[in-house]
Design a protein around this motif. Structure first.
Motif, mmCIF file in Angstrom:
data_model
loop_
_atom_site.group_PDB
_atom_site.id
_atom_site.type_symbol
_atom_site.label_atom_id
_atom_site.label_comp_id
_atom_site.label_asym_id
_atom_site.label_seq_id
_atom_site.Cartn_x
_atom_site.Cartn_y
_atom_site.Cartn_z
ATOM 1 N N LEU A 105 -8.079 -2.375 -6.257
ATOM 2 C CA LEU A 105 -6.768 -3.010 -6.119
ATOM 3 C C LEU A 105 -5.937 -2.903 -7.402
ATOM 4 N N THR B 281 1.973 -7.834 -4.127
ATOM 5 C CA THR B 281 0.757 -7.142 -4.589
ATOM 6 C C THR B 281 -0.030 -6.649 -3.390
ATOM 7 N N GLY C 42 -3.559 -6.508 -1.245
ATOM 8 C CA GLY C 42 -4.716 -7.377 -1.006
ATOM 9 C C GLY C 42 -5.602 -6.785 0.065
ATOM 10 N N VAL D 150 -7.867 -13.288 1.884
ATOM 11 C CA VAL D 150 -7.523 -12.004 1.272
ATOM 12 C C VAL D 150 -8.038 -11.956 -0.166
ATOM 13 N N LYS D 151 -8.636 -10.798 -0.503
ATOM 14 C CA LYS D 151 -9.080 -10.578 -1.891
ATOM 15 C C LYS D 151 -7.908 -9.927 -2.625
ATOM 16 N N LEU D 152 -7.585 -10.455 -3.808
ATOM 17 C CA LEU D 152 -6.436 -9.963 -4.571
ATOM 18 C C LEU D 152 -6.914 -9.266 -5.844
ATOM 19 N N ASN E 197 -8.836 -12.409 -8.083
ATOM 20 C CA ASN E 197 -8.224 -13.550 -7.404
ATOM 21 C C ASN E 197 -8.437 -13.472 -5.897
ATOM 22 N N SER E 198 -8.125 -14.576 -5.195
ATOM 23 C CA SER E 198 -8.183 -14.567 -3.732
ATOM 24 C C SER E 198 -7.084 -15.474 -3.205
ATOM 25 N N CYS F 163 1.114 -8.058 0.104
ATOM 26 C CA CYS F 163 1.276 -9.509 0.227
ATOM 27 C C CYS F 163 2.328 -10.015 -0.750
ATOM 28 N N LEU G 146 -0.142 -16.755 0.459
ATOM 29 C CA LEU G 146 0.489 -15.445 0.617
ATOM 30 C C LEU G 146 1.348 -15.418 1.870
#
Length: 1813
Positions: A1159, A1211, A1213, A1226-1228, A1232-1233, A1261, A1273
């Motif tokens: 990501l 961003t 995700g 969602v994984k960022l 982060n999440s 997102c 998000l």
């Protein structure tokens, strides 16, 4: 024991006995004459042989003092052998052991006999059988009451049994009829001592059975009391020896007395008329020694008898005093009437009264003991030998035991041996001597008797015999055990004889042993025999938390009773049997099952224990886990020694007394110190400086190894497998040694394998010679297998790095341990010598005196060290001539405190005055003394001694002797510290061998001559250029490496360029060494030591760094990492792409590698599938630092230009989870999440919002904001692309302020509860519609709404009101507000809710309405409630009408649903009637008000106001509104009445409709159902009969429907007869076949399988030509699971139907098999049909459909491949190709789709134009 006199009154009688009336001489002569005759007759009968032949009769002769000798004297005296025993021999015996049914008797000459309970006397046997019949055992007198150990009695050999193995068993009897067989009533004389048994107990005395028929012997109680002072009564069967007092009536009556002790001296007199036949053992006689032989004596006694005394029965201390003619007192031992052999004994315990016989030896039980150093003092030919044991006691060896059973006898050889080892076999009470064996086979036997066995031992035995209840196993000749039936195997064997054969060798484990009763139980259960868990031999072994194997002995409702060894039992309660609930344990477990159980509770005093199977399987229970929590790894501990064992110490960690184990090998890093330290410790000692090494469920292991302790305290350790990384260096301990390598154990229980090739730099042939278990080693991880959680390590010295000064630290620790152990040992022993030895140090000088001087060395004495061994080797006395007594000065080299030995040297160069040393000075040292891990060296000519270690590295191994250090070798040493405090003032040095072959220093790692140091400038030629590195061949031939970052200055590198491409292969370059790589793993090494040289140098080509004048320093990794700041932009180079983690590895310089997550790598979702294509290896990229951490090393970068998330930005995700309540998880980027709520997914809401999203999907997102680290998000296009958005249909509601009352808004259902329906309007705002605002229908329970409104259902709502204070939004879902249909469907038949005006008007109207309509109104007012009813599943062919019935509710009912009452439930409990129609009867019409009510309501408007029911006058506007509402309600009523789908509510309404449509079976059925709901069954029947008469005869189907309904009705509410009558009538009026079919279906649905089957059998007989009947029957059978019956039916069908139908019938049956039966069978059937009829493409098509549904992909593809190669028309093949392609598109992969297309192309090419067209 009572005195022998009581048992054997010695005859005589003294002055008190009555003299016989006849004269002495007459008696004697008569008896003798008779005797001669009898003996002569016997001699004739007997066939003399062997020794018997020598015992000829002597002729009677008269002479002075020489009576008649009645039996010949033996020429050679020998002991009585078992082989010479015959039935009838009389003996004296002594009770050895008493059991319930048998007495073990010690007989003379070491023999042993058995007296059975049946051989006591006749009266006792009779008493036993009576007791047995009456089953009353209270009065019975057991053998233990009659006999006691040590009791002596007369007995006779009753029988000689030969056992299975050939040994002889002597069965004895004391029955007076046998013992006194030779006595007759006429031969009884007063004064005679006779033995007998009590026959019965009378008032004044006892009748005694003395074995003479016709003679009654009486013993008065008076004599017993007078003489004995004994008040205890005798019992029936009690044996006693008594004296004849008086003989009356020619021997018919005899009076007895028990002779008093005073007459004990009296001997048997010849005048009493004794002869050879009635001579009884136990008699005392006066005898004369006739002959003394080497092996015994021959005596004359009672004037005319000859007897022998064998070697065992001569008094041992008087053997020398026996001479011919000497008079002695003797006791008759045995009488062998047939051989006329009399054995006598001179032993004092038999001859002297009251002496008693000891049944056990004085020195205690020694049976089975092996005794060494025995001397043979005499050999007795034909008997045996006499041994003297070391404690001077005598023992006898029977001649059979002088040799092995199969060897020839060689007595002289045995006698010649000076020392013997023997095994004590038994103690003979009659001979008062131990019998021993010299047989080696007996001495070596592991188990000699039952006492040698212990529970839990694993033993080997031989199968002897199989019985019903188990198997007998012989462990030796005398020891046998029983394997109970349940223990023959892990499971119960039905035919054990198939597994076990007689003579088979097997391994068992001892379950329990009862040595006293000789009972041994064994098990063959593999799980028990091979168990490695601790054994519970007693309740004290079962400590809390321990796990062991047990077996189930009993299963109860409350749990299982299990057993361990001996009698240790426990209970496993019901709740501890399994983690799943068990109701009936018998269904799950079986008796004999072996399981692991964990101790939960144990009370050894009460012998009670509670266990758990569940905890043993799951691992740790809480009880066991709690103490372990306190013992954390890596913390210093103190512990107390509880117990010492061979392998280590059991300790309790203080202060909590947690149990732990300290293995011996964990006491020190030096293996030679471990035993010494173990010796020095005792139970109760406290040990400090321990550290926890590993802990698991069973135990905690602690260690005292200083190196391991250092690694744990410094954190050089991996706490879990996840922390292990390649290249990591750890300190571990050799756990086990295998042929393929060694396993190394590390702290925290991690274990790695060092393969043979990675164990050493040397070539290892045998792994066992290299390391020893417990040795401490440095190991480096080389390979990781994450899946199997295992790793490989290397122990090569060249690849592991030891810490600075490691060798010196270990040396100090080792010597300190030795010193501490020696001091402890000295203190404990409390010996002055040991304390003096402990005070000695290396290099100390002693004044000694020479004791001996030899070539091999010398020994010394010292007054101070009295008792110590002081030695010097020849090397240490070289050049000095010594004589005994000479004084000498010596220097101490080594002190061995255990053996109190001091090694010294008297060499002048060592004894000389010490010279001082300088730090850093170098010397040549000589090895003076080696002691395992340590050596003493002398430093040149300095007269200084010091100690070094024999190995300079932990991992160093010596494979051959030549590699080891030896005394006399030279070493090069360097002084580190001239006087080290820790070494007691000795010098601390580093050393290396002086031989040029190998160089080794303690402070430096192994070096090679060729190598490059840090900072060297070198020249070389470029060999290869790779994207990430350049290989350079240097001038000296070695290879160097240049990292991509060291080619060009970083500042000059352009983004996207490849720096290595600027260098050409073959070009000359100048470079500088900046580090090195490891030869094996090519890992970049940190810059550690300025003198360090590298095998593969790491170079730089940057001109700035080549300048030698500049200060050039190495930068460690930590410093390099800490120089980077988060957010800084740096240049780095692509190193590699990791496809598993989808991450990119980049490097900034040779030792720093960073990672870039997926990501943080891409900004467009299109690149996600192949991100590696964006970045090439070696390419320069600009990255931003996201995270930097040196411990643990983490360096995370970003290539997207962003390094942290900011609110309001967009961003990428990745979806990780989809949850209906939350939305998308969602994984960022950057770890982060976040979550996307359902309301933030789109600008226009969709009915199923989460459809279309999948796991791992990449999304763009919008970041709304974060709470507690979780981001909110949004995926709304209006947020992501604000400039190009379409109008937003459902705007984002950010706060309550933006909402207005009356606004129409859409939202998603969040949940439905009693408070109403909660609707999500946005991610932060939820509104609520109360139940009465949710639907126009009356619902008294939210469950109805809950069933129809699932979470995330999209609804349109109207805002009713907003409470801004508490931010509550009240919503309405009513159709009138939203303009949308009601949320509940009309089909539910719920009553409408009356509201506002309607309700008021309706109420007032009701008051004034006509009386006749009151009931009707009341009914319509009370809402009808829907009853909960379960519909049974109906099939496609279900021709049924669902009929429900219900009771009307009372007016007083509070709205609680009443239970449905069934009038007569059917067998299956159905309460419905099925009719062929596609609607259900439960649509209520009661919710509709009749038209009249509506009209009344209409007209009541004005009247209501006139009546003044409303006090306030309404405004004009309000009146208009009300009028509109009334009109609207009227329109609704009209539309409802016009709706044809709603059914009438009463009989008149039905009659009206039936006039219009008399032929409609649907109406008639509804009419029937109407009656049934009111449980009016007769009316329903009447309606059916009317229908059958009314419906036109042309409408066959309509009529059939009514017949079916009638059949259904009779089936449910009628009887068998009424059903049968209707069925027969139906057959007359309709087509019979459908009627049969319908009734069969009715039966099948009601589970009346028997009736259905009977009906089907009739059908297939009656309609055998009808294919449908066969198929219907087949379907029924398969639904019942009768697959075999269906197959048989198919065969019948094929014979009955025309042959043209066969194919279709088989295919149909195959389809049924697929649907209801075995799909494999169906497949086979289709295969067979299609093999015969391959052109039936219709069947192929059906087969494909079924296989797609039921088969695997592989099978379906195989089928398609068959079909497309059929030789049928092109058009049909084309159709199949189409289907194949469709299947692959749905289920296949792009590759498989392509494969189908290629096959189609091939087909087209093959068929040419025909196919193309």
């Amino acid at each position: 024991m009572a005195s022998v006199e009581e048992d054997f009154p010695r005859g005589g009688g003294g002055g008190t006995t009555k003299k016989p009336t006849e004269s002495k001489i007459e008696v004697q002569r008569t008896e003798v004459d008779n005797l001669f005759q009898s003996n002569e007759q016997e001699t004739k009968k007997r066939k003399g042989a062997g020794k018997d032949a020598g015992k000829k009769l002597k002729k009677p002769k008269t002479g002075k003092g020489d009576g008649l000798t009645l039996n010949a004297a033996a020429t050679n005296v020998e002991i009585l052998h078992i082989k010479n025993l015959k039935q009838g021999i009389l003996m004296l015996g002594c009770v050895k052991e008493v059991t319930d049914f048998e007495v073990t008797v010690s007989l003379p000459c070491g023999m042993q006999g058995f007296l059975s309970i049946m051989n006591i006397c006749d009266s006792y046997t009779k008493l036993l059988s009576e007791q047995l019949d009456s089953a009353d055992t209270e009065d019975i007198c057991s053998l233990r009451h009659l006999f006691y150990p040590g009791m002596v009695f007369r007995c006779v050999v009753a029988k000689l049994d030969v056992a299975k193995r050939g040994s002889v068993s002597i069965q004895l009897s004391i029955n007076p009829k046998l013992v006194n067989k030779a006595l007759t009533s006429s031969s009884l004389k007063a004064g005679m001592a006779v033995s007998g048994c009590v026959e019965s107990v009378e008032d004044h005395g006892y009748i005694v059975d003395i074995g003479l028929s016709g003679t009654n012997a009486f013993l008065p109680k008076k004599t017993l009391k007078d003489k004995h002072n004994n008040t205890e009564e005798l019992k029936v069967g009690q044996y006693l020896t008594s004296q004849v007092e008086e003989v009356k009536n020619e021997g018919r009556v005899v009076r007895l007395s028990v002779s008093p002790p005073t007459v004990a001296q009296a001997c048997a007199q010849s005048k009493q008329g004794w002869n050879l036949t009635n001579l009884l053992p136990g008699l005392l006689v006066k005898a004369t020694i006739k002959k003394v032989t080497k092996h015994g004596l021959i005596l004359d006694f009672l004037s005319s008898f000859s007897g022998q005394v064998d070697v065992l029965h001569m008094e041992p201390d008087q053997t020398s005093s026996y001479a011919e003619g000497t008079e002695v007192r003797a006791c008759v031992l045995y009488v062998e009437p047939s051989a006329r052999l009399v054995g006598l004994s001179l032993r004092s315990y038999l001859v002297q009264p009251r002496a008693g016989v000891d049944h056990a030896p004085a020195g205690g039980d020694r049976i089975g003991e092996v005794v060494k150093d025995c001397k043979m003092i005499a050999m007795h030919h034909m008997s045996g030998a006499m041994l003297e044991l070391p404690d001077k006691t005598l023992a006898f060896v029977h001649r059979n035991h002088l040799k092995e059973a199969n060897e020839p006898a060689n007595e002289n050889r045995v006698l010649a041996m000076t020392e013997h080892t023997c095994r004590i076999l038994d103690f003979s009470a009659m001979d008062q001597i131990h019998f021993v064996s010299l047989r080696k086979s007996v001495i070596d036997k592991r188990f000699y008797r039952y006492h040698d066995l212990e529970a839990g031992q694993v033993v080997e035995g031989t199968v002897s015999i199989l019985l019903d209840h188990g198997m007998v196993v012989h462990l030796s000749d005398h020891i046998r055990g029983m394997v109970p039936r349940t223990h023959l195997s892990d499971i119960l064997l039905k035919n054990p004889e198939k597994k076990y054969v007689e003579g088979m060798k097997i391994k068992c484990r001892v379950l329990s042993v009862d040595a006293e009763n000789k009972k041994l139980y064994l098990t063959r259960k593999k799980a028990l025999v091979e168990s490695s868990l601790p054994l519970f031999l007693s309740y004290t072994d079962a400590r809390l938390g321990r796990v062991s194997h047990c077996y189930i002995v009993c299963i109860k409702d409350f749990g299982c009773i299990v057993r361990f060894y001996n009698s240790v039992k426990g209970l496993v309660p019901l709740n501890e049997l399994s983690s799943e609930a068990i109701v009936c344990p018998e269904d799950v477990f079986y008796v004999g099952q072996v399981l692991k159980a964990k101790v939960l509770k144990c009370d050894p005093d009460k012998a009670k224990m509670v266990l758990s199977f569940k905890a043993a399987v799951e691992g740790d229970t809480e009880e066991a886990a709690t103490p372990e929590l306190d013992c954390e790894l890596g913390k210093r501990l103190e512990a107390k020694v509880l117990k010492k064992s061979v392998n280590g110490l059991e300790v309790a960690i203080l202060p909590d007394e947690i149990r732990a184990v300290l293995p011996t090998m964990h006491l020190s890093d030096h293996m030679s110190n471990c035993p010494l330290l173990w010796e020095s410790m005792q139970e109760g000692d406290n040990i400090s400086n321990l550290i926890c090494f590993t802990k698991n469920k069973q135990n905690i292991t602690v260690t005292k190894k200083p190196t391991v302790r250092w690694s744990l305290e410094e954190g050089v350790v991996a706490k879990d497998f996840s922390e292990v990384t390649v290249g990591m260096q750890l300190i571990g301990v050799i756990k086990s040694i295998m042929s393929y390598g060694v396993f190394v154990e590390f702290p925290y229980g991690l274990v790695g394998l060092a393969p043979k090739s990675a164990m050493s730099d040397k070539f290892i042939i045998d792994t066992t010679t290299a390391f020893q278990p417990g040795q401490t080693v440095f190991a480096k991880v080389t390979n990781l297998d994450v899946e199997k959680r295992r790793f490989l390590v290397t122990l090569k010295i060249s690849e592991v790095m030891s810490p600075e000064g490691d060798a010196q630290t270990r040396l100090i620790h080792g010597l300190q341990e030795r010193r501490a152990a020696a001091e402890t040992f000295a203190m404990r022993e409390n010996s002055d010598l040991r304390q003096q030895l402990a005070a000695l140090t290396v290099g100390q000088k002693l004044k000694l005196t020479v004791d001996t001087a030899k070539d091999s060395g010398a020994t010394f004495k010292s007054d101070d060290l009295a008792g110590a061994t002081i030695t010097a080797t020849k090397h240490h006395v070289m050049g000095v001539s010594l004589t005994s007594g000479q004084k000498a000065t010596a220097v101490v080299l080594h002190v061995d405190i255990l053996s109190t030995c001091v090694h010294v040297s008297i060499l002048s160069k060592l004894v000389a005055k010490k010279k001082s040393l300088a730090e850093g000075s170098k010397h040549t040292a000589m090895l003076q003394h080696i002691n395992k891990d340590f050596a003493v060296i002398s430093l040149g000519d300095m007269a200084q001694l010091t100690v070094i270690q024999t190995s300079s590295h932990l991992n160093e191994i010596f494979l051959v002797e030549s590699e080891k250090l030896k005394a006399g070798m030279s070493l090069a040493v360097e002084v580190i510290e001239p006087s080290c405090q820790e070494l007691q003032g000795l010098a601390l040095v580093s050393w290396e061998r002086t031989s040029p072959k190998r160089q080794r220093t303690t402070s430096e790692n192994q070096t090679s001559a060729a190598g490059h140091r840090f900072g060297d400038v070198v020249r070389g030629k470029v060999r290869t250029v790779k994207p990430a590195s350049i290989q350079v061949t240097l001038e000296d031939g070695s290879t160097g490496s240049v990292h991509v970052s060291e080619v060009v200055e970083l500042a000059e590198v352009c983004k996207g360029s490849f720096p290595t491409s600027t260098v050409k292969v073959g070009s000359e370059v100048t470079a500088r060494v900046i580090g090195g790589r490891e030869a094996s793993s090519h890992r970049f090494l940190p810059f550690s030591h300025p003198k360090f040289t590298y095998t593969i140098p790491e170079l730089t080509l940057i001109p700035r760094k080549l300048d030698t004048s500049e200060d050039f320093k190495a930068v460690p990794v930590k410093e390099r990492l800490s120089s980077y700041m988060v957010g800084e932009e740096i240049t780095c180079f692509v190193s590699k792409f990791n496809p598993e983690r989808k991450s990119l590895e980049v490097t900034t310089d040779p030792c720093v590698t960073g990672t870039v997550d997926l990501l943080a790598m891409i900004t467009d979702t299109k690149d996600a599938s192949h991100p590696e294509k964006m970045y090439k290896l070696g390419q320069a990229v600009r990255a931003i630092v996201v995270e930097v951490n040196s411990k643990p090393q983490r360096f995370v970068l970003s290539l997207t230009g962003v390094y942290k998330l900011e609110k309001g930005s967009v961003t990428l995700g990745m979806v990780t989870n989809i949850q209906p309540q939350l939305g998308l998880l969602v994984k960022l980027p950057f770890g982060n999440s976040g979550t996307v709520a359902v309301t933030d997914l789109a600008d226009a809401y969709r009915p199923n919002p989460l459809d279309g999203y999948s796991k791992d999907q990449l999304l763009r997102c919008f970041l709304l904001g974060d709470e507690n680290g979780k981001w909110q998000l949004s995926l709304r296009p209006s947020r992501l692309n604000p400039q190009q958005t379409k109008p937003v249909k459902d705007p984002d509601v950010l706060s309550v302020d933006t909402l207005k009352a009356g606004q129409i808004i859409r939202g998603y259902v969040k949940s439905v509860g009693e408070q109403g329906v909660f609707i999500r309007l946005s991610s932060s705002i939820t509104g609520r519609a109360q139940l009465h605002q949710s639907t126009k229908y009356f619902v008294n329970n939210h469950k109805v709404l809950f069933d129809h409104l699932t979470p995330n259902t999209l609804l349109t709502t109207k805002i009713h009101s907003i409470d801004e204070e508490v931010e509550l939004v009240h919503l309405s879902l009513l159709p009138g507000d939203t303009g949308k249909p009601d949320v509940l469907p009309e089909s539910l038949g719920l009553p409408l809710r009356l509201t506002g005006e309607e309700k008021t008007e309706y109420d007032s109207k009701k008051k004034r309405s006509a009386p006749e309509s009151v009931q009707e109104q009341a009914e319509s007012q009370v809402p009808k409630k829907k009853k909960k009813t379960k519909k049974a599943k109906t099939d496609d062919g279900d021709s049924g009408v669902e009929v429900y019935f219900r009771e009307e509710e009372d007016k007083g009912d509070q709205g609680e649903a009443k239970s449905v009452k069934q009038v007569r439930p059917s067998s299956a409990g159905l309460s419905r009637l099925q009719v062929a129609a596609g609607f259900s009867w439960d649509v209520h019409l009661s919710s509709l008000k009749p038209a009249s009510t509506a009209q009344e309501g209409d007209s009541s408007d004005g009247e209501d106001q006139d009546g003044g029911s409303k006090p306030q006058k309404k405004s004009r506007h309000e009146l208009q509104q009300e009028k509109k509402a009334v009109e609207k309600a009227l329109v609704q009523r009209e539309t409802e009445l016009m709706d044809p789908s709603l059914r009438p509510q009463d009989a008149p309404a039905f009659e009206r409709l039936l006039l219009a449509s008399p032929d409609s079976s649907l109406l008639w059925l509804q009419y029937m159902a109407h009656h049934l709901q009111a449980t009016q069954i007769e009316q329903a029947r009447a309606v059916a009969e009317r229908a059958l008469k009314t419906i036109s005869f042309r409408e066959e189907q309509e009529k059939l429907n009514v017949w079916v309904a009638l059949l259904n009705l009779e089936n449910m509410y009628g009887t068998e007869e009424s059903l049968k009558r209707v069925f027969e009538r139906a057959l007359q009026f309709c087509e019979p076949m459908p009627v049969y079919q319908q009734l069969a279906d009715i039966y099948a649905k009601c589970d009346k399988t028997k009736e259905a089957e009977g009906l089907y059998k009739t059908m297939v007989k009656r309609f055998r030509q009808n294919k449908a009947v066969w198929l219907s029957y087949g379907t029924f059978l398969l639904q019942q699971g009768q697959s075999d019956s269906a197959s048989a039916l198919l065969q019948r069908a094929l014979t009955s139907l025309p042959s043209k139908e066969s194919v279709d019938v088989i295919a149909k049956f195959a389809q049924l098999e697929f649907r209801y039966g075995d799909s494999e069978k169906g497949r086979t059937m289709f295969d067979k049909v299609l093999t015969s009829y391959p052109k039936r493409t219709d069947l192929w098509s059906v087969f494909i459909d079924l296989m797609v549904k039921h088969g695997s992909q592989k099978e379906v593809r195989a089928l398609f491949d068959r079909v497309i190669h059929l030789s049928v028309s092109v058009k049909k093949i084309k159709f199949f190709f189409k289907r194949y392609l469709e299947y692959e598109k749905k289920h296949g992969t792009p590759q498989s789709i392509q494969a189908v297309k290629e096959k189609a192309m091939e087909f087209v090419e093959a068929k040419g134009t025909e196919a193309a067209n």
